[in-house]
Design an enzyme around this catalytic site. Structure first.
Site, PDB file in Angstrom:
ATOM      1  N   GLU A 103      -7.479  -4.824  36.718  1.00  0.00           N
ATOM      2  CA  GLU A 103      -7.280  -6.121  37.362  1.00  0.00           C
ATOM      3  C   GLU A 103      -6.652  -7.117  36.389  1.00  0.00           C
ATOM      4  OE1 GLU A 103     -10.306  -6.398  41.045  1.00  0.00           O
ATOM      5  OE2 GLU A 103     -11.216  -6.905  39.110  1.00  0.00           O
ATOM      6  N   CYS A 116      -4.591 -13.680  32.422  1.00  0.00           N
ATOM      7  CA  CYS A 116      -5.674 -12.884  31.833  1.00  0.00           C
ATOM      8  C   CYS A 116      -5.366 -11.413  32.089  1.00  0.00           C
ATOM      9  CB  CYS A 116      -7.008 -13.272  32.465  1.00  0.00           C
ATOM     10  SG  CYS A 116      -8.413 -12.297  31.878  1.00  0.00           S
ATOM     11  N   CYS A 123     -14.930   0.167  30.555  1.00  0.00           N
ATOM     12  CA  CYS A 123     -15.324  -0.306  29.227  1.00  0.00           C
ATOM     13  C   CYS A 123     -16.461   0.558  28.701  1.00  0.00           C
ATOM     14  CB  CYS A 123     -15.768  -1.775  29.312  1.00  0.00           C
ATOM     15  SG  CYS A 123     -16.007  -2.567  27.707  1.00  0.00           S
ATOM     16  N   CYS A 127     -22.069  -4.359  28.336  1.00  0.00           N
ATOM     17  CA  CYS A 127     -22.704  -5.677  28.224  1.00  0.00           C
ATOM     18  C   CYS A 127     -23.384  -5.987  29.563  1.00  0.00           C
ATOM     19  CB  CYS A 127     -21.672  -6.748  27.883  1.00  0.00           C
ATOM     20  SG  CYS A 127     -20.884  -6.487  26.270  1.00  0.00           S
ATOM     21  N   CYS A 130     -21.856  -8.439  32.283  1.00  0.00           N
ATOM     22  CA  CYS A 130     -20.448  -8.252  32.640  1.00  0.00           C
ATOM     23  C   CYS A 130     -20.288  -7.141  33.674  1.00  0.00           C
ATOM     24  CB  CYS A 130     -19.641  -7.915  31.382  1.00  0.00           C
ATOM     25  SG  CYS A 130     -17.874  -7.665  31.682  1.00  0.00           S
ATOM     26  N   GLY A 180     -12.160  -4.367  29.585  1.00  0.00           N
ATOM     27  CA  GLY A 180     -12.123  -3.576  28.366  1.00  0.00           C
ATOM     28  C   GLY A 180     -12.274  -4.379  27.086  1.00  0.00           C
ATOM     29  N   CYS A 354     -14.651 -15.089  34.807  1.00  0.00           N
ATOM     30  CA  CYS A 354     -15.049 -14.370  33.588  1.00  0.00           C
ATOM     31  C   CYS A 354     -16.246 -13.461  33.870  1.00  0.00           C
ATOM     32  CB  CYS A 354     -15.404 -15.398  32.517  1.00  0.00           C
ATOM     33  SG  CYS A 354     -15.853 -14.682  30.937  1.00  0.00           S
TER      34      CYS A 354
END
Length: 370
Positions: A103, A116, A123, A127, A130, A180, A354
């Site tokens: 994305e 962005c 990933c 986390c 996220c 990532g 985010c």
């Protein structure tokens, strides 16, 4: 010798020249019996003029264009879906040659456009706050796929504005804050930055590019020495226990060592300061004591803070701190003399803010059924 784009050379056909530097293209020109400057002209057609076919490159000799057509393509990533937020943010589900997807988010403001971009599909870091961390790493993106996101964004921007405003509406800033961990894809990031910087093409300087990392210390130093990008550190806690709970990478690269690298980075990268990103998680990392401990932690670091209200995603395990709590947290940091800003969420209604990016791409299962 130029470095090939491995992911571009798939069964879909000829390799794409998207992701080749001006030096690479000059070498190709020489191999095809042309002067090196013809490769620079080719570079300009690809990256500045967004050309999609060799035939349109009218200042290149016809035999050179024919040879290029025989051996290469100008294939770029495809936008499979576009999502438009009520605040003007656009999210593109970008599809690559092998069918995998990442994305990309375009954030328009009155005086600039920030793009962005993603560096990986999925990933490895998991986390806990996220959404991307819930998607296992499929693979790194190639330099061509990273640069390709910029090219298709440039094209989309040109398509959605009128001729009178085209000069004012260009990509002004790039943030490597998509899917990532970019420092786990360092070589392809380095190659893509070389292309993005090049004044003969996209011409976006390092001063306008920010790389966000969870804190891969050896690569932070390498980034400073070889790339010199603005650096944003995903910090999110002043203590190891909490940070390890929400960011398992902290076991390998604990806060004390990370801060040492942050103190060094502005010196080796010729940048002014580090940005610490701090997601505000209700009753986890948002107390007055946390704020005071942050002040102590970053003493001696040239830095500023971005406080990020937690952006919820499906089945997320956390809640966002209240507005009042975030403002009190900010005041403690500001009263200590630190620059501290609260990031305004953009694209919340399309899961483009985010920590909200994720695709359906998965690692292929090659095991045969019994």
């Amino acid at each position: 010798m130029f470095t090939k784009n491995p992911v571009s050379e798939t069964k879909v056909g000829k390799p794409s020249l998207i992701g080749y530097s001006s030096k690479d293209l000059s070498e190709i020109a020489v191999e095809m019996g042309q002067e090196p400057f013809k490769g620079l002209q080719l570079f300009k057609w690809i990256y500045e003029k967004n050309s999609k076919d060799f035939e349109s490159m009218t200042d290149l000799p016809k035999d050179f264009r024919n040879k290029l057509f025989t051996k290469y393509s100008l294939r770029r990533p495809m936008i499979k879906n576009q999502y438009i937020s009520e605040d003007g943010t656009r999210k593109w589900l970008t599809s690559f040659d092998d069918g995998n997807q990442a994305e990309t988010v375009m954030i328009p403001e009155d005086n600039r456009i920030t793009l962005c971009i993603s560096s990986q599909i999925g990933c490895t870091l998991t986390c806990k706050f996220c959404y991307t961390g819930t998607q296992r790493l499929v693979r790194n993106l190639s330099a061509g796929e990273i640069v390709g996101q910029v090219i298709i964004a440039k094209e989309q921007i040109n398509n959605c504005i009128d001729d009178k405003n085209k000069e004012k509406k260009t990509i002004s800033n790039i943030v490597l804050m998509g899917m990532g961990e970019p420092l786990y894809n360092f070589n392809n990031i380095k190659k893509s930055i070389e292309i993005i910087n090049d004044k003969k093409g996209l011409s976006i300087s390092n001063k306008k590019i920010t790389l966000s990392t969870s804190g891969i210390i050896p690569q932070i130093i390498k980034c400073g020495e070889e790339l010199g990008l603005n650096l944003a550190i995903s910090l999110h806690s002043p203590d190891d226990d909490t940070r390890t709970k929400i960011m398992p990478i902290n076991k390998k690269y604990p806060i004390k060592e990370l801060i040492k690298a942050c103190k060094l980075y502005p010196q080796i990268s010729n940048t002014k300061l580090i940005t610490f990103e701090y997601v505000m998680l209700k009753d986890l990392n948002d107390s007055d004591e946390d704020a005071k401990n942050l002040v102590k932690l970053v003493k001696g670091v040239n830095c500023k803070f971005n406080l990020i209200p937690f952006n919820a995603w499906p089945n997320a395990p956390y809640e966002c701190s209240s507005n009042d709590r975030i403002l009190k947290f900010q005041k403690i940091l500001q009263d200590s003399g630190l620059g501290c800003f609260i990031r305004t969420p953009r694209g919340l209604d399309i899961l483009a803010a985010c920590g909200q990016l994720k695709t359906d791409s998965k690692i292929p299962n090659h095991r045969k059924s019994l």
